[in-house]
Design a protein around this motif. Structure first.
Motif, PDB file in Angstrom:
ATOM      1  N   MET A  34      41.743 -10.409 -28.492  1.00  0.00           N
ATOM      2  CA  MET A  34      42.523 -11.502 -27.908  1.00  0.00           C
ATOM      3  C   MET A  34      41.904 -12.856 -28.256  1.00  0.00           C
ATOM      4  N   THR A  35      42.657 -13.690 -28.963  1.00  0.00           N
ATOM      5  CA  THR A  35      42.115 -14.993 -29.366  1.00  0.00           C
ATOM      6  C   THR A  35      41.747 -15.846 -28.159  1.00  0.00           C
ATOM      7  N   LEU A  36      42.487 -15.729 -27.096  1.00  0.00           N
ATOM      8  CA  LEU A  36      42.187 -16.514 -25.900  1.00  0.00           C
ATOM      9  C   LEU A  36      41.453 -15.689 -24.846  1.00  0.00           C
ATOM     10  N   GLY A  37      40.846 -14.580 -25.291  1.00  0.00           N
ATOM     11  CA  GLY A  37      40.052 -13.778 -24.367  1.00  0.00           C
ATOM     12  C   GLY A  37      38.972 -14.646 -23.740  1.00  0.00           C
ATOM     13  N   PHE A  38      38.789 -14.516 -22.443  1.00  0.00           N
ATOM     14  CA  PHE A  38      37.879 -15.363 -21.685  1.00  0.00           C
ATOM     15  C   PHE A  38      36.487 -14.740 -21.628  1.00  0.00           C
ATOM     16  N   LEU A  39      35.492 -15.467 -22.126  1.00  0.00           N
ATOM     17  CA  LEU A  39      34.125 -14.955 -22.115  1.00  0.00           C
ATOM     18  C   LEU A  39      33.610 -14.716 -20.701  1.00  0.00           C
ATOM     19  N   GLY A  40      34.201 -15.393 -19.729  1.00  0.00           N
ATOM     20  CA  GLY A  40      33.815 -15.179 -18.338  1.00  0.00           C
ATOM     21  C   GLY A  40      34.117 -13.774 -17.850  1.00  0.00           C
ATOM     22  N   ASP A  41      34.932 -13.039 -18.594  1.00  0.00           N
ATOM     23  CA  ASP A  41      35.270 -11.661 -18.245  1.00  0.00           C
ATOM     24  C   ASP A  41      34.311 -10.650 -18.869  1.00  0.00           C
ATOM     25  N   THR A  42      33.236 -11.107 -19.473  1.00  0.00           N
ATOM     26  CA  THR A  42      32.272 -10.210 -20.106  1.00  0.00           C
ATOM     27  C   THR A  42      30.947 -10.225 -19.357  1.00  0.00           C
ATOM     28  N   ALA A  43      30.112  -9.251 -19.640  1.00  0.00           N
ATOM     29  CA  ALA A  43      28.803  -9.159 -18.999  1.00  0.00           C
ATOM     30  C   ALA A  43      27.866 -10.277 -19.451  1.00  0.00           C
ATOM     31  N   CYS A  44      28.194 -10.938 -20.536  1.00  0.00           N
ATOM     32  CA  CYS A  44      27.307 -11.959 -21.110  1.00  0.00           C
ATOM     33  C   CYS A  44      27.828 -13.379 -20.900  1.00  0.00           C
ATOM     34  N   ALA A  45      28.666 -13.577 -19.915  1.00  0.00           N
ATOM     35  CA  ALA A  45      29.345 -14.851 -19.703  1.00  0.00           C
ATOM     36  C   ALA A  45      28.385 -16.035 -19.648  1.00  0.00           C
ATOM     37  N   ILE A  46      27.348 -15.949 -18.855  1.00  0.00           N
ATOM     38  CA  ILE A  46      26.459 -17.098 -18.661  1.00  0.00           C
ATOM     39  C   ILE A  46      25.747 -17.465 -19.954  1.00  0.00           C
ATOM     40  N   LEU A  47      25.189 -16.503 -20.650  1.00  0.00           N
ATOM     41  CA  LEU A  47      24.460 -16.785 -21.884  1.00  0.00           C
ATOM     42  C   LEU A  47      25.387 -17.345 -22.960  1.00  0.00           C
ATOM     43  N   ILE A  48      26.514 -16.724 -23.171  1.00  0.00           N
ATOM     44  CA  ILE A  48      27.414 -17.140 -24.237  1.00  0.00           C
ATOM     45  C   ILE A  48      28.028 -18.501 -23.935  1.00  0.00           C
ATOM     46  N   GLN A  49      28.328 -18.787 -22.680  1.00  0.00           N
ATOM     47  CA  GLN A  49      28.909 -20.075 -22.341  1.00  0.00           C
ATOM     48  C   GLN A  49      27.934 -21.222 -22.579  1.00  0.00           C
ATOM     49  N   LYS A  50      26.629 -20.929 -22.673  1.00  0.00           N
ATOM     50  CA  LYS A  50      25.642 -21.954 -23.035  1.00  0.00           C
ATOM     51  C   LYS A  50      25.887 -22.484 -24.439  1.00  0.00           C
ATOM     52  N   LEU A  51      26.620 -21.718 -25.240  1.00  0.00           N
ATOM     53  CA  LEU A  51      26.969 -22.166 -26.589  1.00  0.00           C
ATOM     54  C   LEU A  51      28.095 -23.196 -26.558  1.00  0.00           C
ATOM     55  N   GLY A  52      28.670 -23.435 -25.366  1.00  0.00           N
ATOM     56  CA  GLY A  52      29.751 -24.396 -25.239  1.00  0.00           C
ATOM     57  C   GLY A  52      31.113 -23.827 -25.589  1.00  0.00           C
ATOM     58  N   VAL A  53      31.243 -22.523 -25.538  1.00  0.00           N
ATOM     59  CA  VAL A  53      32.527 -21.881 -25.825  1.00  0.00           C
ATOM     60  C   VAL A  53      32.972 -21.090 -24.603  1.00  0.00           C
ATOM     61  N   SER A  54      34.283 -20.921 -24.484  1.00  0.00           N
ATOM     62  CA  SER A  54      34.787 -20.139 -23.353  1.00  0.00           C
ATOM     63  C   SER A  54      35.761 -19.048 -23.792  1.00  0.00           C
ATOM     64  N   ALA A  55      36.290 -19.139 -25.011  1.00  0.00           N
ATOM     65  CA  ALA A  55      37.250 -18.147 -25.501  1.00  0.00           C
ATOM     66  C   ALA A  55      36.670 -17.392 -26.693  1.00  0.00           C
ATOM     67  N   PHE A  56      37.108 -16.163 -26.843  1.00  0.00           N
ATOM     68  CA  PHE A  56      36.608 -15.314 -27.929  1.00  0.00           C
ATOM     69  C   PHE A  56      36.741 -15.974 -29.295  1.00  0.00           C
ATOM     70  N   ASP A  57      37.895 -16.602 -29.548  1.00  0.00           N
ATOM     71  CA  ASP A  57      38.129 -17.147 -30.886  1.00  0.00           C
ATOM     72  C   ASP A  57      37.277 -18.370 -31.205  1.00  0.00           C
ATOM     73  N   GLN A  58      36.504 -18.849 -30.237  1.00  0.00           N
ATOM     74  CA  GLN A  58      35.576 -19.946 -30.477  1.00  0.00           C
ATOM     75  C   GLN A  58      34.219 -19.453 -30.982  1.00  0.00           C
ATOM     76  N   LEU A  59      34.027 -18.148 -30.970  1.00  0.00           N
ATOM     77  CA  LEU A  59      32.775 -17.573 -31.479  1.00  0.00           C
ATOM     78  C   LEU A  59      32.825 -17.539 -33.004  1.00  0.00           C
ATOM     79  N   PRO A  60      31.717 -17.809 -33.663  1.00  0.00           N
ATOM     80  CA  PRO A  60      31.729 -17.914 -35.121  1.00  0.00           C
ATOM     81  C   PRO A  60      32.158 -16.659 -35.865  1.00  0.00           C
ATOM     82  N   ASN A  61      31.944 -15.485 -35.294  1.00  0.00           N
ATOM     83  CA  ASN A  61      32.310 -14.268 -36.017  1.00  0.00           C
ATOM     84  C   ASN A  61      33.456 -13.509 -35.362  1.00  0.00           C
ATOM     85  N   PHE A  62      34.255 -14.200 -34.536  1.00  0.00           N
ATOM     86  CA  PHE A  62      35.436 -13.572 -33.949  1.00  0.00           C
ATOM     87  C   PHE A  62      36.338 -13.087 -35.073  1.00  0.00           C
TER      88      PHE A  62
END
Length: 140
Positions: A34-62
């Motif tokens: 899901m391109t708009l998948g919410f990182l807050g719904d994952t076990a790694c929400a806090i760490l990954i959100q430190k990258l300044g992203v909130s959606a899956f498609d904002q990750l460099p290797n999505f």
């Protein structure tokens, strides 16, 4: 039963600490496509959100993301780790979520791994190796 649980825990611990290739079950979950998948719904929400992203498609290797067996709890030290998975082809997957006993990756990533056979195969035993996060484009 307790003995089996201890052996399973020890086996997983040796898997997660190993930098050498290990066999691992890999399956797919379209949640990670899901391109708009919410990182807050994952076990790694806090760490990954430190990258300044909130959606899956904002990750460099999505969409080469998913759950990994090394992540057993929220905000695990294995959150954001990068794994090379090899089956028919090799891919690099960012661990963003729990993967109880297996890697659960996006359908697109699974198709890349299996030469477009993800749906027909369902699950495969692939070789998994933890690699540096730069292979997944992350700078954690």
């Amino acid at each position: 039963m307790k003995f089996t649980a201890i052996i399973s825990t020890l086996a997983l611990a040796s898997f997660t600490l190993a930098q050498t290739p290990q066999n691992a079950i890999v399956t797919f979950d379209t949640f990670y496509d899901m391109t708009l998948g919410f990182l807050g719904d994952t076990a790694c929400a806090i760490l990954i959100q430190k990258l300044g992203v909130s959606a899956f498609d904002q990750l460099p290797n999505f969409p080469f993301i998913g759950g990994a067996p090394a992540i057993q709890a929220e905000n695990s030290t294995f959150c954001g780790t990068c794994w090379e998975l090899a089956f028919v082809d090799s891919i690099f997957v960012s661990a963003m979520d729990q993967g109880p006993g297996e890697f659960r990756i996006s359908l697109e990533a699974m198709n890349a791994l299996t030469d477009n056979q993800a749906v027909s195969l369902g699950k495969v035993v692939a070789t998994a190796t933890q690699v540096g996060v730069s292979a997944c484009g992350l700078g954690l």
